[in-house]
Scaffold this active site. Structure first.
Site, PDB file in Angstrom:
ATOM      1  N   LYS A   1      10.972 -31.433  16.021  1.00 55.92           N
ATOM      2  CA  LYS A   1      12.192 -31.217  15.246  1.00 55.92           C
ATOM      3  C   LYS A   1      13.351 -31.966  15.882  1.00 55.92           C
ATOM      4  CE  LYS A   1      14.883 -27.484  13.096  1.00 55.92           C
ATOM      5  NZ  LYS A   1      15.057 -26.020  12.989  1.00 55.92           N
TER       6      LYS A   1
ATOM      7  N   GLU B   1       6.064 -22.886   9.990  1.00 56.76           N
ATOM      8  CA  GLU B   1       6.755 -23.135  11.260  1.00 56.76           C
ATOM      9  C   GLU B   1       6.361 -22.105  12.312  1.00 56.76           C
ATOM     10  OE1 GLU B   1      11.398 -23.375  12.874  1.00 56.76           O
ATOM     11  OE2 GLU B   1      10.930 -22.482  10.926  1.00 56.76           O
TER      12      GLU B   1
ATOM     13  N   CYS C   1      12.074 -26.445   8.980  1.00 53.35           N
ATOM     14  CA  CYS C   1      13.073 -25.444   8.605  1.00 53.35           C
ATOM     15  C   CYS C   1      14.273 -26.085   7.903  1.00 53.35           C
ATOM     16  CB  CYS C   1      13.485 -24.647   9.838  1.00 53.35           C
ATOM     17  SG  CYS C   1      14.455 -23.166   9.473  1.00 53.35           S
TER      18      CYS C   1
END
Length: 534
Positions: free
Chosen positions: A355, A291, A408
Site C-alpha cells: 500500500k 485486506e 482500502c
C-alpha cells in the site's frame, strides 16, 4: 420563491447558523445509502441565498468583508461532513477502552477541519459574487477548485466530494470518464445551485436553461454509453477466467484477539475458497481474499503456505491481503507493510504489492514522537505503524493478466489512477470495511470505487471483509456482488477482462477547462457585460 429567498437572505444570528448547518446536512441524503440526489438542489439553493445575505460593513478589510461568506460556507460544510462522516467514530468503538476518548475528534473535529475547504470556497465565490447567473458560476468554480485541493493537501481526503451526489447510478456516472469526478463536481454545483435564480429572478431564464442543458447532457451521455455503445468483444463464457470473491464478514474485534481466533479466521477463508461452484458453474481460476485477511505474518508461517497449496489446484491463483514484514538488519526496527500477495497452486508467492497511501492515525501516526508522548497511538496495532511503499506497480498473474492494486481507501483518490494503469486489465481493490459496521461508510466507499472504474474505463474487482464485495464492469454496472455483512462468496466472469479496455482521456485537462469556463462566466458577470439585468 422570491418571498422565501428574501426571508433566507435576511435571516440572522443563531437561526442563520442553524439553517446553514441544516442545509449541508440535508444534502447528505444525496449520498449512499439513500442516493436521493435531488436533496442537493435544496442544499445549494439555500447556500446561495445565505451567501447573498452574507454582507459585511463596506469599511471592513478584505478579510472582514469575506468573513461572513466564509462562516456561512464553513457552517454548511460542517453540517455536510458531520452528517456524512459520523460513522468514522464506529472504528474507535472497536477498541473503545483505548480510543473512546477520541470520538469527538472523529465525529466533530475532522468535519470541522474539512469544512474549512467549503468556507474557503464560499469566500472565494463571494469575491466574484454578482446578482445573476455569474454568482452560480463562481460558486461552482470555487467548489470545484477547493474539492480538488481537498483531494491532495495534508495527504488528501476527497471522501464524499459533491460530484458523487450527481452519480448515484451508472447512467449518471459516465461523465466522470470524460471530465473526472472533480469536473463533475464543478458542474454539479452549478446545476444544484441554479434553482436559487428563481428566488431572485436575475439571470433566471439563462441560468436555469444552461443548468437544464448540462443535466440533460449528463443523462444523455450516460444513456448513450450504456445503451447505444457496444461493449468490447469478449472471449466465450467458458474461456473467461472465473473470479471468486470471498467475503467472510469477520467481526473486527475478533480479528484483533488471540492466536486461536486467528487460526479460525484463516480456516474460514480456506473453507469459503474450496466451496463447490453454485449451479454447476466452473471452478474459480482466481480467488480473492480481502485486506489483511491472512491474520499473521505469512512468510513466518510456512505451514500456512503449505495449507494454501493444499487448498488450491495447481492452476488456481490466490490473491490475498496480508501484513508483510521487512527485516532491515540488526539494530533496525522491522518495517510492516499493508500488502497484497499473489500465491500460486504450489504455495509460492509469485507477486506482491504494498500500500502506498496510508490512513493517517489509522495506519501511521503523523508527528509520531510528539503524539506518543501525549499517549496517542495508531488505531491499528502495529509497532511503529505501517510503512508506505515508495511506488505502486502492477500485479502480474501467471496467466498474463495485470491488475492495478489499491488497498482500502486508496480507491477514493482519482489522482492515484496513474503510472502504469494504462497497461492494466482491471482495478483490484481489497478492503476491510468491518471497522465501520452497518453504517453508511461501506456504501459510500463502494460508490466511489465504482466511479473509479468508470473514470479509468477498467473493470473493478473489489473484495471486502464484510462487504460490499463485487465485480463491476468498466461502465460501473455490477456484474455480481455480495451485500453488506453477508457471509459467502461469488463466482463471476468479466467481459473483455483479457484485454485492456481503458481509454486514456485527459480528464485533468477537461477539468481545468471546465473551471476556466465557469470562472470566465463569473468574471464577465461581475464586470456587468452580460448575464446581468438591465
Amino acid at each position: 420563491m422570491e418571498r422565501l429567498a428574501d426571508r433566507i437572505i435576511l435571516v440572522w444570528g443563531v437561526k442563520r447558523s442553524l439553517l446553514a448547518i441544516a442545509a449541508g446536512a440535508f444534502g447528505v441524503l444525496a449520498l449512499p445509502p439513500v442516493g436521493f440526489f435531488a436533496a442537493m438542489f435544496v442544499s445549494f439553493t439555500l447556500l446561495v441565498w445565505l451567501i447573498d445575505g452574507a454582507a459585511a460593513s463596506p469599511e471592513s478589510s478584505l478579510a472582514g468583508r469575506l468573513w461572513p461568506a466564509f462562516a456561512t460556507g464553513w457552517l454548511f460544510g460542517f453540517g455536510y461532513f458531520v452528517a456524512g462522516l459520523w460513522w468514522l467514530g464506529h472504528a474507535l468503538l472497536v477498541d473503545s477502552d483505548e480510543f473512546a476518548w477520541a470520538l469527538p475528534l472523529a465525529i466533530l473535529g475532522l468535519p470541522a477541519c474539512l469544512a474549512i475547504f467549503y468556507g474557503l470556497a464560499a469566500a472565494l465565490a463571494r469575491i466574484l459574487w454578482s446578482d445573476g447567473m455569474g454568482r452560480i458560476a463562481a460558486l461552482a468554480a470555487s467548489f470545484g477548485l477547493l474539492e480538488w485541493v481537498r483531494s491532495f493537501i495534508f495527504t488528501g481526503f476527497p471522501w464524499n466530494a459533491i460530484g458523487y451526489a450527481m452519480m448515484p447510478m451508472p447512467v449518471m456516472m459516465q461523465s466522470a470518464h470524460v471530465i473526472g469526478t472533480m469536473g463533475v463536481t464543478a458542474l454539479s454545483v452549478f446545476v444544484f445551485a441554479a434553482p436559487a435564480l428563481l428566488g431572485t429572478r436575475q439571470g433566471a431564464k439563462l441560468g436555469i436553461s444552461l443548468a437544464a442543458i448540462l443535466f440533460a447532457a449528463h443523462l444523455g451521455y450516460g444513456a448513450y454509453i450504456l445503451y447505444l455503445t457496444p461493449k468490447p468483444e469478449a472471449l466465450p463464457e467458458d474461456k473467461r477466467p472465473v473470479i471468486r470473491l470471498v467475503q467472510p464478514a469477520i467481526d473486527q474485534s475478533v480479528k484483533m484477539d488471540n492466536d486461536a481466533d486467528r487460526e479460525a479466521i484463516f480456516e474460514t477463508h480456506l473453507k469459503l475458497s474450496t466451496e463447490a461452484p453454485r449451479e454447476g458453474g466452473r471452478k474459480p481460476d482466481i480467488i480473492v481474499w480481502p485486506e489483511t485477511s491472512i491474520p499473521f505474518i505469512l512468510t513466518d508461517n510456512k505451514d500456512a503456505l503449505t495449507r494454501i497449496a493444499d487448498t488450491l489446484d495447481d492452476d488456481q491463483i490466490l490473491i490475498a491481503g496480508a501484513v508483510r514484514a521487512e527485516e532491515l538488519g540488526p539494530g533496525y526496527p522491522t518495517r510492516y507493510y499493508n500488502s497484497i500477495y499473489v500465491i500460486d497452486g504450489r504455495g509460492q508467492i509469485v507477486a506482491a504489492s504494498d500500500k502506498v497511501h496510508l490512513v493517517p492515525f489509522g495506519e501511521y501516526l503523523p508527528f509520531e514522537d510528539m503524539l506518543n508522548e501525549l499517549g496517542i497511538q495508531n488505531v491499528v496495532e502495529m509497532p511503529g505503524g505501517f510503512s508506505a511503499a515508495a511506488s505502486r506497480h502492477l500485479l502480474e498473474l501467471p496467466s498474463g493478466l495485470k491488475f492495478y492494486p489499491l488497498v482500502c481507501y486508496e480507491i477514493i483518490f482519482p489522482d492515484e489512477m496513474t503510472g502504469d494503469i494504462g497497461q492494466a486489465n482491471a482495478i483490484l481493490n481489497i478492503t476491510n470495511d468491518s471497522w465501520f459496521g452497518s453504517t453508511p461508510g461501506p456504501y459510500q466507499h463502494f460508490q466511489q470505487a465504482r466511479v473509479r472504474a468508470v473514470e479509468t474505463g477498467l473493470p473493478l474487482i473489489r473484495d471486502a471483509n464484510s462487504g460490499i464485495s463485487a465485480v463491476v464492469d468498466a461502465r460501473g454496472e455490477i456484474v455480481s456482488g455480495l451485500k453488506l455483512d453477508e457471509i459467502g462468496f461469488i463466482d463471476a466472469t468479466l467481459d473483455g477482462l483479457e484485454k485492456n479496455t481503458g481509454k486514456p482521456y485527459p480528464r485533468q485537462t477537461y477539468f481545468w477547462l471546465t473551471e476556466t469556463l465557469l470562472m470566465i462566466i463569473a468574471l464577465i458577470s461581475r464586470r456587468g457585460f452580460i448575464f446581468r439585468p438591465n
